[in-house]
Design an enzyme around this catalytic site. Structure first.
Site, PDB file in Angstrom:
ATOM      1  N   GLU A  18       0.851  -1.204   0.000  1.00 34.02           N
ATOM      2  CA  GLU A  18       0.000   0.000   0.000  1.00 34.02           C
ATOM      3  C   GLU A  18       0.884   1.250   0.000  1.00 34.02           C
ATOM      4  O   GLU A  18       1.880   1.310   0.721  1.00 34.02           O
ATOM      5  CB  GLU A  18      -0.884  -0.009   1.254  1.00 34.02           C
ATOM      6  CG  GLU A  18      -1.764   1.229   1.352  1.00 34.02           C
ATOM      7  CD  GLU A  18      -2.826   1.110   2.426  1.00 34.02           C
ATOM      8  OE1 GLU A  18      -3.508   0.078   2.495  1.00 34.02           O
ATOM      9  OE2 GLU A  18      -2.951   2.063   3.219  1.00 34.02           O
ATOM     10  N   ASP A  28     -12.953   8.648   7.252  1.00 34.30           N
ATOM     11  CA  ASP A  28     -13.067   9.228   8.597  1.00 34.30           C
ATOM     12  C   ASP A  28     -13.817  10.549   8.537  1.00 34.30           C
ATOM     13  O   ASP A  28     -13.874  11.184   7.483  1.00 34.30           O
ATOM     14  CB  ASP A  28     -11.658   9.466   9.164  1.00 34.30           C
ATOM     15  CG  ASP A  28     -11.011   8.156   9.594  1.00 34.30           C
ATOM     16  OD1 ASP A  28     -11.731   7.314  10.176  1.00 34.30           O
ATOM     17  OD2 ASP A  28      -9.814   7.987   9.342  1.00 34.30           O
ATOM     18  N   TYR A  57     -11.392  -4.682  10.806  1.00 33.04           N
ATOM     19  CA  TYR A  57     -10.729  -4.154  12.003  1.00 33.04           C
ATOM     20  C   TYR A  57     -10.602  -5.238  13.070  1.00 33.04           C
ATOM     21  O   TYR A  57     -11.515  -5.429  13.884  1.00 33.04           O
ATOM     22  CB  TYR A  57     -11.512  -2.944  12.539  1.00 33.04           C
ATOM     23  CG  TYR A  57     -11.627  -1.858  11.490  1.00 33.04           C
ATOM     24  CD1 TYR A  57     -10.682  -0.852  11.404  1.00 33.04           C
ATOM     25  CD2 TYR A  57     -12.645  -1.890  10.532  1.00 33.04           C
ATOM     26  CE1 TYR A  57     -10.754   0.115  10.403  1.00 33.04           C
ATOM     27  CE2 TYR A  57     -12.723  -0.940   9.528  1.00 33.04           C
ATOM     28  CZ  TYR A  57     -11.772   0.057   9.475  1.00 33.04           C
ATOM     29  OH  TYR A  57     -11.832   1.000   8.484  1.00 33.04           O
ATOM     30  N   LYS A 114     -21.072  -5.589   4.322  1.00 33.51           N
ATOM     31  CA  LYS A 114     -20.290  -5.114   3.156  1.00 33.51           C
ATOM     32  C   LYS A 114     -19.956  -6.283   2.231  1.00 33.51           C
ATOM     33  O   LYS A 114     -19.954  -6.156   1.017  1.00 33.51           O
ATOM     34  CB  LYS A 114     -18.968  -4.471   3.621  1.00 33.51           C
ATOM     35  CG  LYS A 114     -19.121  -3.215   4.431  1.00 33.51           C
ATOM     36  CD  LYS A 114     -17.805  -2.459   4.614  1.00 33.51           C
ATOM     37  CE  LYS A 114     -16.948  -2.931   5.742  1.00 33.51           C
ATOM     38  NZ  LYS A 114     -15.852  -2.016   6.110  1.00 33.51           N
ATOM     39  N   GLN A 124       6.858   6.298  16.000  1.00 32.32           N
ATOM     40  CA  GLN A 124       5.832   5.738  15.107  1.00 32.32           C
ATOM     41  C   GLN A 124       4.832   4.882  15.897  1.00 32.32           C
ATOM     42  O   GLN A 124       3.629   4.994  15.720  1.00 32.32           O
ATOM     43  CB  GLN A 124       6.557   4.874  14.074  1.00 32.32           C
ATOM     44  CG  GLN A 124       5.779   4.571  12.839  1.00 32.32           C
ATOM     45  CD  GLN A 124       6.594   3.695  11.893  1.00 32.32           C
ATOM     46  OE1 GLN A 124       7.578   3.055  12.275  1.00 32.32           O
ATOM     47  NE2 GLN A 124       6.180   3.663  10.651  1.00 32.32           N
TER      48      GLN A 124
HETATM   49  P1  FAD Z   1     -17.649   1.362   7.523  1.00 31.23           P
HETATM   50  O1  FAD Z   1     -17.518  -0.035   7.100  1.00 31.23           O
HETATM   51  O2  FAD Z   1     -18.807   2.143   7.006  1.00 31.23           O
HETATM   52  O3  FAD Z   1     -17.677   1.363   9.125  1.00 31.23           O
HETATM   53  C1  FAD Z   1     -17.586   2.589   9.875  1.00 31.23           C
HETATM   54  C2  FAD Z   1     -18.225   2.384  11.246  1.00 31.23           C
HETATM   55  O4  FAD Z   1     -19.654   2.256  11.115  1.00 31.23           O
HETATM   56  C3  FAD Z   1     -17.790   1.115  11.964  1.00 31.23           C
HETATM   57  O5  FAD Z   1     -17.754   1.394  13.341  1.00 31.23           O
HETATM   58  C4  FAD Z   1     -18.889   0.098  11.641  1.00 31.23           C
HETATM   59  O6  FAD Z   1     -19.022  -0.891  12.651  1.00 31.23           O
HETATM   60  C5  FAD Z   1     -20.115   0.992  11.557  1.00 31.23           C
HETATM   61  N1  FAD Z   1     -21.095   0.563  10.526  1.00 31.23           N
HETATM   62  C6  FAD Z   1     -20.810   0.116   9.280  1.00 31.23           C
HETATM   63  N2  FAD Z   1     -21.939  -0.085   8.583  1.00 31.23           N
HETATM   64  C7  FAD Z   1     -22.964   0.251   9.391  1.00 31.23           C
HETATM   65  C8  FAD Z   1     -24.385   0.285   9.238  1.00 31.23           C
HETATM   66  N3  FAD Z   1     -24.960  -0.058   8.065  1.00 31.23           N
HETATM   67  N4  FAD Z   1     -25.139   0.689  10.297  1.00 31.23           N
HETATM   68  C9  FAD Z   1     -24.567   1.069  11.457  1.00 31.23           C
HETATM   69  N5  FAD Z   1     -23.215   1.070  11.668  1.00 31.23           N
HETATM   70  C10 FAD Z   1     -22.429   0.664  10.641  1.00 31.23           C
HETATM   71  N6  FAD Z   1      -9.196   6.214   4.996  1.00 31.23           N
HETATM   72  C11 FAD Z   1      -9.038   7.150   4.025  1.00 31.23           C
HETATM   73  O7  FAD Z   1      -9.467   8.301   4.198  1.00 31.23           O
HETATM   74  N7  FAD Z   1      -8.403   6.854   2.840  1.00 31.23           N
HETATM   75  C12 FAD Z   1      -7.908   5.604   2.586  1.00 31.23           C
HETATM   76  O8  FAD Z   1      -7.347   5.363   1.530  1.00 31.23           O
HETATM   77  C13 FAD Z   1      -8.050   4.595   3.606  1.00 31.23           C
HETATM   78  N8  FAD Z   1      -7.588   3.351   3.398  1.00 31.23           N
HETATM   79  C14 FAD Z   1      -7.806   2.371   4.348  1.00 31.23           C
HETATM   80  C15 FAD Z   1      -7.358   1.062   4.100  1.00 31.23           C
HETATM   81  C16 FAD Z   1      -7.568   0.050   5.034  1.00 31.23           C
HETATM   82  C17 FAD Z   1      -7.076  -1.354   4.727  1.00 31.23           C
HETATM   83  C18 FAD Z   1      -8.221   0.355   6.273  1.00 31.23           C
HETATM   84  C19 FAD Z   1      -8.420  -0.731   7.304  1.00 31.23           C
HETATM   85  C20 FAD Z   1      -8.653   1.641   6.531  1.00 31.23           C
HETATM   86  C21 FAD Z   1      -8.466   2.670   5.578  1.00 31.23           C
HETATM   87  N9  FAD Z   1      -8.910   3.993   5.793  1.00 31.23           N
HETATM   88  C22 FAD Z   1      -8.732   4.951   4.819  1.00 31.23           C
HETATM   89  C23 FAD Z   1      -9.541   4.368   7.072  1.00 31.23           C
HETATM   90  C24 FAD Z   1     -11.098   4.274   7.012  1.00 31.23           C
HETATM   91  O9  FAD Z   1     -11.592   5.220   6.098  1.00 31.23           O
HETATM   92  C25 FAD Z   1     -11.640   4.548   8.422  1.00 31.23           C
HETATM   93  O10 FAD Z   1     -11.262   3.519   9.295  1.00 31.23           O
HETATM   94  C26 FAD Z   1     -13.134   4.841   8.521  1.00 31.23           C
HETATM   95  O11 FAD Z   1     -13.387   5.366   9.826  1.00 31.23           O
HETATM   96  C27 FAD Z   1     -14.041   3.639   8.344  1.00 31.23           C
HETATM   97  O12 FAD Z   1     -14.132   3.253   7.034  1.00 31.23           O
HETATM   98  P2  FAD Z   1     -14.886   1.857   6.656  1.00 31.23           P
HETATM   99  O13 FAD Z   1     -14.935   1.757   5.209  1.00 31.23           O
HETATM  100  O14 FAD Z   1     -14.306   0.751   7.431  1.00 31.23           O
HETATM  101  O15 FAD Z   1     -16.365   2.219   7.229  1.00 31.23           O
END
Ligand code: FAD
Length: 295
Positions: free
Chosen positions: A17, A112, A150, A170, A217
């Site tokens: 990545e 985020d 996570y 998802k 870090q």
């Molecule tokens: P979601 O899957 O939507 O989950 C977010 C929160 O909502 C979780 O607590 C989940 O339990 C809850 N939730 C999910 N669906 C629902 C629902 N339908 N109803 C109620 N609650 C729900 N961030 C960036 O800005 N750019 C990046 O390129 C980036 N790359 C990443 C790569 C990886 C491998 C990882 C692990 C994270 C990355 N992130 C990135 C960080 C990520 O954007 C954050 O962790 C963000 O807060 C959550 O994104 P998600 O897609 O997991 O969200």
């Protein structure tokens, strides 16, 4: 090549990545990034993923790097994409742009909350959770989709069980592979895999590994994402925190041990967070015996 094929074709997959460089001299920094990736290409990565800037304001840079990796290094790409501040029409335009330019895979993320905000507010005309983005991509494109997992539970979720049910949503809507957040305790990952598979999920769940190269870090990781770091490892890093060479060696050796245990437990691949530097990931991979890498 699509993620579905990538994980079907080989027993073990290495991936990296990177993030779009920021600040001055961006073009020069992108060239340096491509040089670093050329060094790592000897490990035959099945794909390189490119992160997407918070708020989408660096999306052009993310897309340019994705296309550069695909066209110049001839390596498969996974472009990250977030729902932050985006309306459906724009999301469709951007994702279609990637697809029309030969990108086959998206890591579909919610993102985020924007800086200064504590809660993610669904943009009007956009999406509130990653599952909605997954469903939208599935319906409107032929792309393969990765989703984020996570092992230590997403910080906003009450508990791991609920977070796993949200992850399953998802996957049920179109996720082909899970890539996880960084962790430093493999037992946490094994517990996550077991609980996720018990819900009926059977797609690859790929551990995200970030070799630590300084004490600062690890302190930052604990502060930002609450990552649990085993005391023995943390104390060792702290003891040598002013000795750059020693901390690098401790961090790299720890990552090697972590990867060896994961491989011995039949993970389908390892995703390395390179932080745009080949050095640490190269050292880790040089010391791992993975015959499949050479196939
Ligand atoms: P979601 O899957 O939507 O989950 C977010 C929160 O909502 C979780 O607590 C989940 O339990 C809850 N939730 C999910 N669906 C629902 C629902 N339908 N109803 C109620 N609650 C729900 N961030 C960036 O800005 N750019 C990046 O390129 C980036 N790359 C990443 C790569 C990886 C491998 C990882 C692990 C994270 C990355 N992130 C990135 C960080 C990520 O954007 C954050 O962790 C963000 O807060 C959550 O994104 P998600 O897609 O997991 O969200």
């Amino acid at each position: 090549m699509k993620l579905t094929q990538i994980y079907n074709n080989k027993d073990f997959i290495i991936s990296f990545e990177v993030f779009p460089p920021k600040g001055d001299d961006v073009n020069q920094k992108i060239d340096l990034l491509i040089d670093e990736l050329s060094v790592l290409s000897k490990f035959n990565p099945a794909f390189i993923s490119v992160t997407y800037g918070a708020g989408g304001n660096t999306h052009e840079r993310s897309f340019n790097i994705s296309l550069k990796i695909k066209n110049e290094l001839k390596i498969n790409v996974v472009s990250h994409f977030t729902c932050v501040g985006a309306v459906k029409e724009d999301i469709l335009t951007q994702i279609k742009y990637l697809e029309n330019n030969g990108i086959r895979n998206i890591l579909a993320l919610r993102g985020d909350p924007p800086k200064g905000e504590t809660k993610f507010i669904k943009p009007s005309g956009g999406f509130g959770y990653a599952n909605e983005l997954v469903e939208f991509i599935k319906k409107n494109t032929d792309l393969s989709i990765a989703v984020a997992g996570y092992p230590e539970c997403h910080p906003e979720c009450e508990n791991l069980e609920k977070d796993i049910m949200n992850l399953k949503r998802k996957i049920d809507l179109g996720g082909d592979v899970v890539i996880t957040q960084v962790f430093y305790n493999n037992d946490v990952f094994f517990n996550f895999i077991e609980k996720t598979q018990k819900t009926g999920v059977n797609i690859p769940i790929i551990p995200g590994i970030l070799p630590i190269t300084s004490y600062a870090q690890i302190e930052r990781m604990i502060e930002l994402s609450g990552t649990k770091v085993p005391d023995k490892f943390k104390n060792k890093l702290e003891k040598y925190k002013d000795d750059k060479t020693a901390t690098q060696e401790i961090g790299i050796n720890y990552a090697i041990e972590q990867c060896e245990e994961l491989i011995n437990n039949q993970v389908k691949g390892i995703h390395f967070y390179t932080l745009n530097k080949a050095f640490a990931t190269e050292k880790v991979l040089d010391n791992l015996s993975i015959p499949q890498l050479l196939i």
